[in-house]
Write a protein that holds these residues in place. Structure first.
Motif, PDB file in Angstrom:
ATOM      1  N   THR A 293     -15.539  36.700  -3.012  1.00  0.00           N
ATOM      2  CA  THR A 293     -14.921  37.150  -4.446  1.00  0.00           C
ATOM      3  C   THR A 293     -15.629  36.599  -5.639  1.00  0.00           C
ATOM      4  O   THR A 293     -16.046  35.416  -5.622  1.00  0.00           O
ATOM      5  N   LEU A 294     -15.674  37.301  -6.497  1.00  0.00           N
ATOM      6  CA  LEU A 294     -16.095  36.897  -7.808  1.00  0.00           C
ATOM      7  C   LEU A 294     -15.718  35.698  -8.579  1.00  0.00           C
ATOM      8  O   LEU A 294     -16.425  34.585  -8.723  1.00  0.00           O
TER       9      LEU A 294
ATOM     10  N   VAL B 269     -20.025  42.188  -3.280  1.00  0.00           N
ATOM     11  CA  VAL B 269     -20.249  40.784  -3.649  1.00  0.00           C
ATOM     12  C   VAL B 269     -20.353  39.758  -2.254  1.00  0.00           C
ATOM     13  O   VAL B 269     -19.413  39.723  -1.619  1.00  0.00           O
ATOM     14  N   SER B 270     -21.518  39.384  -2.013  1.00  0.00           N
ATOM     15  CA  SER B 270     -21.673  38.759  -0.796  1.00  0.00           C
ATOM     16  C   SER B 270     -23.138  38.278  -0.541  1.00  0.00           C
ATOM     17  O   SER B 270     -24.156  38.444  -1.706  1.00  0.00           O
TER      18      SER B 270
ATOM     19  N   THR C  78     -23.129  32.039  -2.399  1.00  0.00           N
ATOM     20  CA  THR C  78     -22.151  33.001  -2.230  1.00  0.00           C
ATOM     21  C   THR C  78     -22.060  33.009  -0.787  1.00  0.00           C
ATOM     22  O   THR C  78     -23.078  33.006   0.002  1.00  0.00           O
TER      23      THR C  78
END
Lengths: 176, 150, 645
Positions: free
Chosen positions: C416-417, C345-346, C410
Motif C-alpha cells: 500500500t502507498l 503498488v508492488s 516495497t
C-alpha cells in the motif's frame, strides 16, 4: 499482445542497420567547411608578417581583381609542402596574399627564404583572430576572394599539383 | 600540450586497438604547433568570477575545430586556446555567450556547438525524451491497468 | 611452430563449434539422442582449444617472436614484461582472439556447471552460443588472423606506443571484454529459451549469474576507464559523452535493466517477453558498440584507427544475429505463456518503472550518439555533446534514483502507498535536511541538477540501507547485502558527481618558481622546476609544496613529459587525495618571461564517483556469491531428497 508490436523491434533494428550501412559506405568527409562563402571578408588589419612584405588589411583585398588568400605558418609542415604549388601559381600571374598564423616574423622570414616567397602581402595573425572570423579550421587553407572582397571558394588542406587547375578555374569564375 | 589519452582514446585502445596511427595522426600529438606562447586569456581567468563562470560554461559547449571530439575547454590545441582567449575577451567586453555562439555558427555551422541549436534538423532530438517516455509510459500504464484485479 | 599450433587449435575449435551447432539442432529438431550427447563434451573441448590458442599467442608475445606479423607490429623485445603480456590483447587481432576465448570458456562453463535449466533449453542455449562463436571464428580466421607469419621475420618489433604503456592496459581491455562477451551468454540463453518456448523462472535463475557477472565487469571497466581519463587527460574531466564512451555505457544500461527484470522473472515469473527482449538488446548493444568503434563511422578522437572492411564484417554479424533473434522473438514470444500479473503498488511495478527509465535513458544515449550520423546522411553536420546528454539524461537519472529509494522497501506482489510512504519517511526527511543545508551553506546557486543530485544521493544513501533495518544481520542473505551495497554505491557515486560539478574550484595562473598561489583553502608554493629523465622520456618536473589550511605541508610533482619515439608531449598531472577531495595540479606551457602556466583544481569529494563505482561492482560480486551459494544448497537438498526417494 498485438502481433504488429512484436515485429516493431525488428523494424527499428532494420532502420538502425540501414543507418549504419549508409554511414559505412558514404564517403568520409570530416572537413569543416566555412560558412563565410559568398559573404564579404570580415574587416581586419594585420601587421606585416615578414620583413620584406607589407601587412594586410581588408582594403588590400578589394582591388577589383580576384586574389588568393593563403593561410599558412612557418611551423606547419604541409605548408612547406604546398609552397611549390603557390610559387607556380604566382608565376602564372595569380596574386597571392598570405596570413601567417601564430607566427613570429623571423620564423616567417626563414620559412620564405627556404621554400620561396609567392606572396604579395603577408599579414601576421598572432592569435588566430582572422582565421576564426574566416571560419577556417586549420593550416594551411586557401580562400579565393573576388574583386569586391567577397569570399568565393575555400580550399582546405595543402594545395597539391592536381589542385592548381581548380584554383585557377575558381579565380577565373571570381573574375566574372 | 597534454598526453591526449582521454577516456575515448583509452576505450578505443581496448576496443579498436590499432592505436599507432591514431596517435600519429591526432593533431595535438604533433609536437610543434606553434612557436608562440598562449594568447593572453587562453589559460588565464577573467578577474570577475561571475564573468569567468559564464565564459567557462560557454566554452564547455563549443567544439574544438582541430581536434574532432573535445570541447575547447578541454583541449590543448592552439586553435582551441586562441578561441578561449577570444571568448574571454569578448565576454569581458560585455558580449553575451549566445551572441558569440551565433557568430561561431555563422562561420563553422551547427557543428561547432555541442548544445543542439534550435535548427529544425535538431527538433527530433529534443522531442526524443518526451516521445520515448510517452511510448514507454503508455506501454507500462496499459499493462498495469490490465493487471489490476477486477 | 607455436603460431601454427595456435592456428590449428583455432580451426579445430571452429570445426567443433559447427559440430556443436549441428548436434544441438539435431537433438532439438529431430530428437537425435545420440548426437545430442555430443553437445556438452564438444562445448568443453571447444573452450579448452580457444584457451590454448590464446595461450599460444601470449607465448609468442612473451618470446617476442618477430616472425609473427602481429608481434612484429605491436611489440618490442626490450619492452617490459608486463606490456608484452598485456600487448597480447592490445591490438585488434589479439583482442578478437580474447573475445573468442572468453566466449569459448563461457560455453564451457554453461556446459559444465548449468544444472537447473531444462535439458532442451540447455542444449538450445549451447547451440546458440556455437552459432555466435562461428561468426566470430570466421571473422578471426578470414579477416584478422592473429597468427599470420611475417616473411622474412622482422629484426625487432615496432613497439607499443609509449602512451599505452600504462598498467591500466593490462586491466581495462579484458574487463570490458568480459562484460561484452558475458552479455553474449545472456543472449544465447534468451535464444535457447525462445527455441524451446520455455521462458520461466528456472530460465531466469540460470541466466542471472551470467548477467550479474557481465554487469560487474562492465561496471568496473567503465569506472576504471573514467578514472584513468580523469588523471591522464589533464583537464579535470571524468566523463565526456564521446561516442566511444557511449558505446560502453549503452551495454551497461541494458545490462542494468536486464539484471532487474531477470529478478522479477526469477521471483514472480513476470516480465517474460520483456526479459528475453532485454537480453537480445543488451548483447546487440555490445555489438553495436564494437561496430561503432571499429568501423569509424562516428567522429571520435580515435576515428581514423579503423578498417571499413572489418566494420562491414561486424555489421553483417550484427544484422544476422540480432535480426535473427528479433525475428525469432516476434514469431515465438506469442507462444510463451503470459507471465504473472502485478499490482500498481508492488516491488514488480517499481522494477518495471526502473526498466522503463533505464530503457528511455538507453534510447536517448543511442539516439544522441547516432544523430550526427543521421543528419550527415541528410547533408548537415551537427554535434550532440555533453550539454544535450546532461540535460536529458540528468532528470531521468534523478527519476531512477527516486525509484531506487522506493523500490527495495516495497513488498513483492502487493503493497500500500501508505506503508511504502512510512518506510521512506526517514530517508525523505534526511534528503530535505540536506536540501536545506546545501541551500543555506553553499552561498550561492549551484545549479539545479547538482542540487537535486545531492538531495537524491542523500535520499538513496539512507534508503538503500532500509532493507537491512530490523533484520537479523547474520541471517540476511548475501545477495541482499549485495543489493544494498550496489544501491549505496549509486548514491555515493552520485554524491561525488554532484559535488564535483557544484563545488569544484578552478585556478588558472601563470607563475614562476617562488610564487605562492592561494585557492580554495589551499596554499600552493611553487618551489622549482627540474629536468628529470625516465626510461624512454625526459620531462620538466614542477615541485610544489602544498598545504590545506594550517595542515601538513606535502610536496607534489606534476610533469610535462617529452617522448622522443614517437615524438609526443604529454602532461602528468599531480593528484593529492584527501578524505574530502582531490587537489589536481597540472604544469602547462612555459612562457617567455620565465613563468609557467599552471592549472589547479580543488575538487571536493570527487573520488566518491569511482568509490561508488567500486561499491556497485562489489555489490554485484556479493550477489553472485550469494546466488551461487543458494543455488548450490538447493541442488544438494534436491540430491538428498532424490536419494531418500
Amino acid at each position: 499482445m498485438r502481433s504488429w508490436l512484436l515485429w516493431a523491434p525488428l523494424g527499428l533494428f532494420v532502420i538502425f542497420i540501414g543507418l549504419f550501412a549508409s554511414g559505412l559506405f558514404q564517403p568520409d568527409d570530416r572537413q569543416i567547411h566555412s560558412g563565410m562563402l559568398g559573404k564579404a571578408l570580415p574587416a581586419f588589419t594585420l601587421p606585416a608578417g615578414a620583413s620584406d612584405r607589407p601587412g594586410l588589411s581588408t582594403a588590400d583585398l578589394k582591388t577589383g581583381k580576384p586574389r588568393l588568400l593563403n593561410i599558412f605558418a612557418s611551423w606547419c609542415v604541409p605548408c612547406a609542402a604546398e609552397s611549390p604549388q603557390l610559387v607556380e601559381l604566382a608565376r602564372q600571374g595569380v596574386t597571392i596574399d598570405g596570413v601567417a598564423i601564430r607566427d613570429a616574423r623571423e620564423d616567417v622570414d626563414g620559412f620564405l627564404k627556404r621554400w620561396g616567397n609567392p606572396y604579395g602581402r603577408i599579414g601576421l595573425d598572432a592569435r588566430s583572430a582572422l582565421q576564426l572570423s574566416l571560419g577556417s579550421s586549420g593550416v594551411p587553407e586557401s580562400f579565393v576572394v573576388d574583386g569586391k572582397g567577397i569570399i568565393r571558394y575555400q580550399h582546405i588542406g595543402e594545395i597539391r599539383p592536381e589542385h592548381i587547375a581548380v584554383i585557377r578555374q575558381k579565380l577565373a569564375e571570381a573574375a566574372q | 600540450m597534454t598526453r591526449r589519452l582521454s577516456f575515448p582514446v583509452m576505450l578505443a585502445s581496448m576496443l579498436a586497438p590499432i592505436l599507432a596511427p591514431v596517435l600519429a595522426l591526432s593533431p595535438v600529438s604533433a609536437v610543434a604547433q606553434t612557436a608562440l606562447p598562449p594568447a593572453p586569456y587562453a589559460d588565464t581567468q577573467l578577474e570577475d568570477p561571475a564573468l569567468e563562470a559564464k565564459a567557462r560554461d560557454f566554452m564547455l559547449t563549443i567544439r574544438c575545430v582541430t581536434c574532432q571530439s573535445q570541447s575547447i575547454a578541454d583541449s590543448n590545441a592552439s586553435m582551441a586556446s586562441d578561441l578561449r582567449s577570444e571568448i574571454r575577451t569578448r565576454i569581458k567586453a560585455g558580449e553575451e555567450p549566445e551572441a558569440i555562439r551565433r557568430w561561431l555558427i555563422e562561420r563553422y555551422g551547427n557543428w561547432i556547438s555541442y548544445t543542439p541549436t534550435a535548427d529544425p534538423v535538431l527538433w527530433p532530438l529534443w522531442a526524443a525524451p518526451v516521445v520515448l517516455l510517452l511510448v514507454g509510459g503508455t506501454l507500462v500504464g496499459t499493462r498495469l491497468k490490465r493487471r489490476k484485479r477486477p | 611452430m607455436i603460431a601454427e599450433t595456435g592456428l590449428a587449435a583455432l580451426w579445430l575449435a571452429a570445426a567443433l563449434a559447427a559440430l556443436q551447432l549441428v548436434a544441438a539442432w539435431a537433438g532439438i529438431a529431430r530428437a537425435e539422442t545420440d548426437l545430442v550427447r555430443l553437445v556438452r563434451p564438444v562445448a568443453v573441448t571447444q573452450g579448452l582449444l580457444t584457451g590454448f590458442a590464446f595461450l599460444m599467442l601470449m607465448l609468442l608475445f612473451l618470446r617476442s617472436d618477430m616472425s609473427v606479423a602481429l608481434v612484429a607490429q605491436n611489440s618490442h623485445s626490450m619492452k617490459p614484461w608486463l606490456y608484452k603480456f598485456a600487448g597480447t590483447w592490445g591490438n585488434h587481432e589479439g583482442s578478437m582472439l580474447l573475445w573468442v576465448m572468453v566466449m569459448g570458456l563461457a560455453g564451457m562453463g554453461i556446459a559444465l556447471f548449468e544444472r537447473s535449466l531444462a535439458r532442451d533449453t540447455h542444449i538450445a542455449t549451447l547451440g546458440a552460443q556455437a552459432l555466435i562463436s562461428l561468426g566470430f571464428y570466421a571473422f578471426l580466421l578470414f579477416a584478422s588472423n592473429p597468427f599470420a607469419r611475417l616473411d622474412p621475420a622482422a629484426a625487432d618489433g615496432q613497439g607499443l606506443n609509449p602512451l599505452l604503456q600504462d598498467p591500466g592496459l593490462a586491466f581495462h581491455p579484458p574487463t570490458l571484454y568480459l562484460g561484452y562477451v558475458g552479455l553474449s551468454v545472456a543472449f544465447s540463453f534468451a535464444v535457447g529459451a525462445l527455441v524451446t518456448r520455455q521462458v520461466d523462472a528456472a530460465f531466469a535463475r540460470a541466466m542471472r549469474p551470467w548477467v550479474l557477472g557481465a554487469w560487474v565487469m562492465l561496471t568496473l571497466g567503465i569506472t576504471a576507464g573514467s578514472y584513468w581519463a580523469y588523471y591522464e587527460l589533464g583537464w579535470g574531466g571524468w566523463w565526456f559523452w564521446d561516442p566511444v564512451e557511449n558505446a560502453s555505457l549503452m551495454p551497461w544500461l541494458a545490462a542494468t535493466a536486464l539484471l532487474h527484470s531477470v529478478s522479477v522473472l526469477a521471483t514472480r515469473d513476470g516480465l517474460r517477453a520483456w526479459t528475453v527482449m532485454l537480453a537480445v538488446v543488451a548483447f546487440s548493444m555490445s555489438m553495436v558498440g564494437t561496430f561503432l568503434v571499429r568501423s569509424g563511422i562516428l567522429t571520435s578522437v580515435h576515428a581514423f584507427a579503423v578498417d571499413p572492411r572489418r566494420g562491414s564484417f561486424i555489421l553483417i554479424l550484427l544484422a544476422l544475429y540480432i535480426g535473427g533473434a528479433l525475428a525469432l522473438f516476434a514469431l515465438r514470444v506469442g507462444a510463451v505463456r503470459e507471465g504473472n500479473r502485478f499490482e500498481a503498488v508492488s516491488r514488480e511495478a517499481m522494477l518495471v518503472i526502473n526498466n522503463l527509465l533505464l530503457s528511455v535513458l538507453l534510447g536517448l544515449v543511442l539516439i544522441g550518439t547516432l544523430y550526427p550520423l543521421l543528419t550527415e546522411a541528410l547533408g548537415t553536420k551537427v554535434s550532440v555533446g555533453p550539454p544535450y546528454f546532461n540535460s536529458v539524461a540528468g532528470p531521468i537519472a534523478l527519476g531512477l534514483m527516486v525509484v531506487l529509494a522506493i523500490g527495495p522497501v516495497t513488498r513483492w506482489r502487493r503493497d500500500t502507498l501508505r506503508s511504502v510512504a512510512r518506510r521512506v519517511a526517514v530517508p525523505a526527511l534526511v534528503a530535505v535536511a540536506v536540501l536545506a543545508t546545501v541551500l543555506a551553506w553553499a552561498g550561492g546557486w549551484i545549479g539545479i541538477l547538482p542540487l537535486l543530485g545531492l538531495v537524491a544521493a542523500a535520499l538513496v544513501g539512507v534508503a538503500s540501507l532500509a532493507p537491512l533495518w530490523g533484520r537479523n544481520l547474520r541471517r540476511t542473505p548475501l545477495f541482499t547485502y549485495g543489493m544494498v551495497l550496489a544501491h549505496l554505491g549509486c548514491a555515493v557515486s552520485l554524491a561525488g558527481m554532484a559535488s564535483e560539478s557544484a563545488f569544484s574550484v578552478e585556478k588558472l595562473v601563470a607563475a614562476r618558481p617562488g610564487d605562492v598561489i592561494r585557492t580554495a583553502g589551499w596554499t600552493v608554493r611553487f618551489t622549482s622546476v627540474q629536468p628529470v629523465a625516465g626510461p624512454n622520456w625526459t620531462a620538466m618536473e614542477g615541485r610544489f609544496d602544498v598545504s590545506q589550511g594550517t595542515g601538513k605541508v606535502q610536496e607534489i610533482r606534476p610533469q610535462a613529459r617529452f617522448f622522443a619515439e614517437p615524438p609526443t608531449n604529454t602532461t602528468e598531472s599531480a593528484l593529492l587525495t584527501r578524505w574530502n577531495g582531490q587537489l589536481y595540479v597540472v604544469l602547462g606551457d612555459s612562457l617567455d618571461d620565465g613563468r609557467w602556466q599552471l592549472r589547479i583544481w580543488w575538487k571536493p569529494f570527487v573520488t566518491l564517483i569511482w568509490a561508488g563505482g567500486g561499491l556497485i561492482g562489489l555489490g554485484g560480486v556479493l550477489s553472485i556469491i550469494g546466488r551461487w551459494g543458494r543455488g548450490w544448497r538447493r541442488l544438494r537438498r534436491r540430491g538428498q531428497a532424490e536419494s531418500y526417494a
